[in-house]
Motif scaffolding. Structure first.
Motif, PDB file in Angstrom:
ATOM      1  N   ILE A 113       0.865  -1.183   0.000  1.00 18.83           N
ATOM      2  CA  ILE A 113       0.000   0.000   0.000  1.00 18.83           C
ATOM      3  C   ILE A 113       0.901   1.233   0.000  1.00 18.83           C
ATOM      4  O   ILE A 113       0.589   2.258  -0.578  1.00 18.83           O
ATOM      5  CB  ILE A 113      -0.907   0.020   1.240  1.00 18.83           C
ATOM      6  N   GLY A 114       2.023   1.098   0.695  1.00 18.89           N
ATOM      7  CA  GLY A 114       2.961   2.202   0.751  1.00 18.89           C
ATOM      8  C   GLY A 114       4.350   1.684   1.047  1.00 18.89           C
ATOM      9  O   GLY A 114       4.522   0.558   1.514  1.00 18.89           O
ATOM     10  N   ASN A 121      -1.132   1.217  15.146  1.00 16.10           N
ATOM     11  CA  ASN A 121      -1.358   2.617  14.790  1.00 16.10           C
ATOM     12  C   ASN A 121      -0.058   3.268  14.312  1.00 16.10           C
ATOM     13  O   ASN A 121       0.379   4.290  14.836  1.00 16.10           O
ATOM     14  CB  ASN A 121      -1.949   3.374  15.990  1.00 16.10           C
ATOM     15  N   VAL A 122       0.548   2.615  13.338  1.00 18.24           N
ATOM     16  CA  VAL A 122       1.807   3.125  12.808  1.00 18.24           C
ATOM     17  C   VAL A 122       1.716   3.247  11.291  1.00 18.24           C
ATOM     18  O   VAL A 122       0.817   2.675  10.663  1.00 18.24           O
ATOM     19  CB  VAL A 122       2.993   2.196  13.153  1.00 18.24           C
ATOM     20  N   GLY A 123       2.618   3.966  10.712  1.00 15.93           N
ATOM     21  CA  GLY A 123       2.674   4.129   9.269  1.00 15.93           C
ATOM     22  C   GLY A 123       4.092   3.923   8.780  1.00 15.93           C
ATOM     23  O   GLY A 123       5.011   3.653   9.569  1.00 15.93           O
ATOM     24  N   VAL A 124       4.278   4.042   7.461  1.00  8.90           N
ATOM     25  CA  VAL A 124       5.601   3.873   6.870  1.00  8.90           C
ATOM     26  C   VAL A 124       6.547   4.920   7.462  1.00  8.90           C
ATOM     27  O   VAL A 124       6.191   6.092   7.585  1.00  8.90           O
ATOM     28  CB  VAL A 124       5.529   4.007   5.338  1.00  8.90           C
ATOM     29  N   GLY A 125       7.726   4.453   7.849  1.00  4.76           N
ATOM     30  CA  GLY A 125       8.709   5.376   8.415  1.00  4.76           C
ATOM     31  C   GLY A 125       8.739   5.340   9.933  1.00  4.76           C
ATOM     32  O   GLY A 125       9.739   5.702  10.549  1.00  4.76           O
ATOM     33  N   ASP A 126       7.650   4.857  10.564  1.00  5.78           N
ATOM     34  CA  ASP A 126       7.611   4.769  12.026  1.00  5.78           C
ATOM     35  C   ASP A 126       8.527   3.657  12.507  1.00  5.78           C
ATOM     36  O   ASP A 126       8.872   2.751  11.753  1.00  5.78           O
ATOM     37  CB  ASP A 126       6.181   4.496  12.511  1.00  5.78           C
ATOM     38  N   ALA A 149       9.465  -0.085   6.629  1.00  2.34           N
ATOM     39  CA  ALA A 149       9.839   0.309   5.270  1.00  2.34           C
ATOM     40  C   ALA A 149       8.630   0.275   4.340  1.00  2.34           C
ATOM     41  O   ALA A 149       8.559   1.022   3.373  1.00  2.34           O
ATOM     42  CB  ALA A 149      10.917  -0.617   4.745  1.00  2.34           C
ATOM     43  N   GLY A 150       7.686  -0.612   4.660  1.00  4.39           N
ATOM     44  CA  GLY A 150       6.519  -0.713   3.790  1.00  4.39           C
ATOM     45  C   GLY A 150       5.370  -1.389   4.502  1.00  4.39           C
ATOM     46  O   GLY A 150       5.561  -2.100   5.503  1.00  4.39           O
TER      47      GLY A 150
END
Ligand SMILES: Nc1ncnc2c1ncn2[C@@H]1O[C@H](COP(=O)(O)OP(=O)(O)OP(=O)(O)O)[C@@H](O)[C@H]1O
Ligand SMILES: [Mg+2]
Lengths: 480, 239
Positions: free
Chosen positions: A225-226, A248-253, A270-271
């Motif tokens: 997705i990212g 509750n995290v996203g790419v880069g966290d 990373a993804g």
């Protein structure tokens, strides 16, 4: 050594009276007690038996002595007979007499003494006849032979260990790759762990593998997705959408994943990918996975992707022999899935088969009607000299024409229907993904051509029957 | 023709035909017929007397129940299915009461069809010859018309040309003028006689038309399943 006479073997004259052995004289060499205690390796002690030859000589001498004394006595008695009475007073005197006897001297307690290995005697601290205590050293052997053997054995161990290492190294991925039906081989580590961001840990299954190789087994990049999966760094991880949502995290966290080693590993996301349904694994590099699971530079799983999924069992069997490891095929892991797949394909074949039979009957009946309708023309053609074969060919070609036209039309119609069925979309199952069609569009040109071919063959066969009857028609009957 | 020893193209001896069925129908009781090369014979008889039956047997379209049939000197009972096809193609031409042209083909194509069937395709010369015949019978303007756009007489003339296409030895015509008015019928008949004498083809024509029958070399009558030869005088008496 305690020697004691434990058996006496009588020989020569019987013992007439007790004798004082210590006061024994040896007037007759023939009466020497021969032999003595001999220490043997077995530690036994005994007296040797006297020789039988000397005892016989002594018997002869005794007999001769007695005869001579008797003869002398008799001669004295007969020739000169004095009437003299001698008075003999009993006098206590000591008689020196030698008694010949032999015996076996044994020990009260016997023990076998020996050595458990061969070797030259280096030192012998005890002498024959010494008293020894239990545990005392009797002899010291030189053990250099055994030492040589030890050295040799040690060398053999080194060689064997080298061989063991060679054989237990396991085949390389490239060696597995050549097994028939193997599409891709990916060594990996797999294990369980907990992912956490702050307080709440969430269970996650961890796969450590080279991204490029892992892609061959389970595509990840496709479902991203990212972020990215390709070129994953050692401190990076790719997680699935469900886990990202839970943490509750996203790419880069940054998150922490704790595996059995117990040490939380800080990893950067990373993804994020989505499988569409269920939870997916967290992917790290092979090296990171190895260190997290604490298995050095080994792998604990080798993923093998096959070309023909129904040949997976055979591949698993070969692998289990080759690797001496457990090799599980998808079909042995999900047997019910196999059964339902088989049932599905069987019913698909049945439907196709019956469709073909039904359409053949339809075509045959169409051609039979066509022959009947053309009876007059067949009659005319025969009346002006058409041969049976020509009529047969005409109707076979007609059947072929119907078949080709029908199968082409049918294929176009079928493709259109399948395409139209694929148009309605269902709501997107994975986040960020494109909505998927209700029925996946699967058009295999080979399958379409095969179906058309089968239809054409069936149609021509179905045309054969009416064509034959047309060819056999009597011209007048046909024209009437 | 009398006194001239001509080669026989048709010869039947005791030809019998009984149609099989629940009630077998005996039709021909023993026909002895001889037709010489180039002869024009007409056959008359009452309806249901067996004229068509006889003609079908002579054209190898049907088989006799009994008796010998020799067409162009060949006993047709000895022929195979393909042999019979060759006979129908090259020895005998057939003209039916109905024209029996193929609706899908033009007049010219119908007339050339026997050649096409015999050897795949007609040479330009053969097509030329067929075209000239069609022109002769007055179909020059109808060459590329389809049967359903032509009159009955035109179709029948086309059918006669078709019967001649492979230059057969015999043409069997079963009431060729039956569906035509007397004028067209006469035209068709005249055409047949011309062809017979020009190309030297034997004609056997079944007709109900007394006048046309009398115009033949010989008139035969089928009565009660037997063949009877009628002299010219008898004819006149009958008329
Ligand atoms: N296929 C058949 N089966 C049974 N009987 C038949 C068959 N064809 C003809 N017949 C009978 O044979 C007899 C002769 O028929 P045929 O058609 O030869 O007569 P025809 O002389 O040609 O009569 P028409 O002048 O009316 O044409 C008739 O009685 C007819 O009913
Ligand atoms: Mg008739």
């Amino acid at each position: 050594m305690n020697l004691e006479t434990n058996s006496a073997v009588p020989s020569g004259k019987p013992i007439e009276k007790p004798v004082d052995v210590s006061a024994m004289e040896l007037p007759n060499p023939a009466l020497v007690v021969e032999g003595g205690g001999v220490l043997t390796a077995r530690g036994g002690a005994y007296l040797k038996k006297a020789k039988p030859k000397s005892s016989r000589v002594r018997s002869w001498l005794s007999v001769a002595l007695i005869v001579a004394v008797a003869a002398g006595g008799a001669a004295y008695w007969l020739i000169d007979r004095p009437l003299e009475v001698a008075i003999i007073r009993p006098v206590l005197t000591s008689v020196n007499e030698t008694i010949a006897s032999s015996g076996l001297v044994g020990g009260v307690k016997e023990s076998v003494i020996g050595a458990s290995f061969n070797g030259a005697v280096l030192r012998l601290p005890v002498k024959l006849g010494d008293h020894v205590q239990a545990g005392e050293t009797l002899a010291i052997l030189k053990n250099n032979i055994t030492q040589a053997q030890v050295t040799q054995a040690e060398t053999a161990i080194v060689t064997a260990q080298a061989q063991l290492k060679q054989t237990s190294r396991g085949p390389l991925a490239s060696e597995l790759q050549v097994i028939p039906n193997v599409r891709a081989v990916t060594p990996a580590v797999a294990g369980q762990g907990f992912a956490s961001k702050g307080a709440n840990p969430v269970g996650v299954s961890l796969i450590g593998a080279d991204p490029a190789q892992q892609e061959l087994i389970t595509p990840v990049t496709k479902n991203l997705i990212g972020g990215h999966y390709e070129g994953l760094a050692a401190d990076e991880v790719v997680i699935d959408y469900e886990l990202a949502k839970d943490l509750n995290v996203g790419v880069g966290d940054r998150i922490r994943i704790t595996s059995i080693s117990g040490i939380p590993e800080p990893l950067r996301i990373a993804g994020i990918y989505s499988k569409g349904q269920g939870r997916g694994s967290a992917y790290v590099t092979l090296r990171t996975g190895q260190s997290m699971l604490g298995i050095g530079n080994a792998v604990n799983v080798v993923y093998v992707k096959v070309i023909d999924i129904y040949g997976a069992d055979a591949v698993a069997e070969r692998l289990s022999v080759l690797l001496d490891c457990e090799a599980k095929s998808w079909s042995s892991e999900f047997p019910s899935f196999v059964t339902s797949l088989q049932a599905q394909s069987a019913s698909a074949y049945l439907i196709s088969g019956f469709t073909l039979i039904a359409s053949s009957f339809a075509i045959a009946s169409v051609l039979i009607v066509s022959v009947q309708r053309k009876a007059k023309q067949i009659g005319i053609l025969k009346s002006i000299g058409a041969r049976g074969n020509q009529i047969l060919l005409v109707f076979l070609f007609e059947g072929l024409g119907i078949a080709v036209a029908g199968s082409v039309t049918g294929a176009i119609a079928g493709i259109t229907v399948v395409y139209l069925l694929s148009l309605p979309k269902q709501t997107a199952v994975r986040v960020g993904g494109v909505p998927e069609s209700l029925f996946p569009l699967m058009l295999d040109p080979l399958y379409i051509l095969a179906a058309m071919g089968a239809a054409i063959v069936a149609t021509v066969l179905a045309a054969l029957l009416p064509a034959r009857s047309a060819a056999m028609m009597n011209p007048v009957d046909a024209m009437r | 023709m009398i006194g001239v020893p001509a080669r026989l193209v048709i010869e039947t001896i005791s030809l019998k035909k009984t149609y099989p069925g629940k009630v077998p129908t005996p039709v021909l009781f023993g026909i002895d017929l001889r037709v010489a090369a180039g002869e024009f014979v007409s056959i008359i008889g009452q309806s249901g007397s067996g004229k068509s039956t006889l003609l079908n047997i002579l054209g190898a379209l049907d088989v006799p129940t009994e008796g010998l049939v020799k067409i162009d000197g060949v006993d047709i009972s000895t022929l195979t299915e393909d042999g019979l096809a060759v006979l129908r193609s090259q020895v005998v031409g057939f003209v039916f009461q109905a024209h029996f042209l193929l609706e899908e083909l033009t007049c010219l194509e119908n007339a050339v069809l026997p050649i096409t069937i015999r050897k795949g395709s007609a040479t330009p010369e053969e097509t030329e010859w067929i075209t000239s015949l069609l022109v002769r019978v007055g179909l020059g303007g109808q060459l590329h018309k389809y049967p359903d756009t032509m009159s009955g007489g035109e179709n029948q003339r086309c059918a006669i040309v078709r019967a001649l296409a492979n230059r057969p030895r015999i043409v069997l015509a079963d009431e060729p003028t039956g569906n035509l008015d007397s004028h067209s019928g006469e035209e068709v008949f005249r055409l047949m006689r011309q062809m017979s004498s020009e190309i030297g083809i034997a004609f056997v024509m079944v007709t109900h038309d007394e006048r046309l029958a009398r115009a033949a070399d010989r008139v035969l009558s089928i009565e009660d399943g037997l063949m009877r030869s009628l002299s010219k005088e008898e004819h006149e008496v009958m008329a």
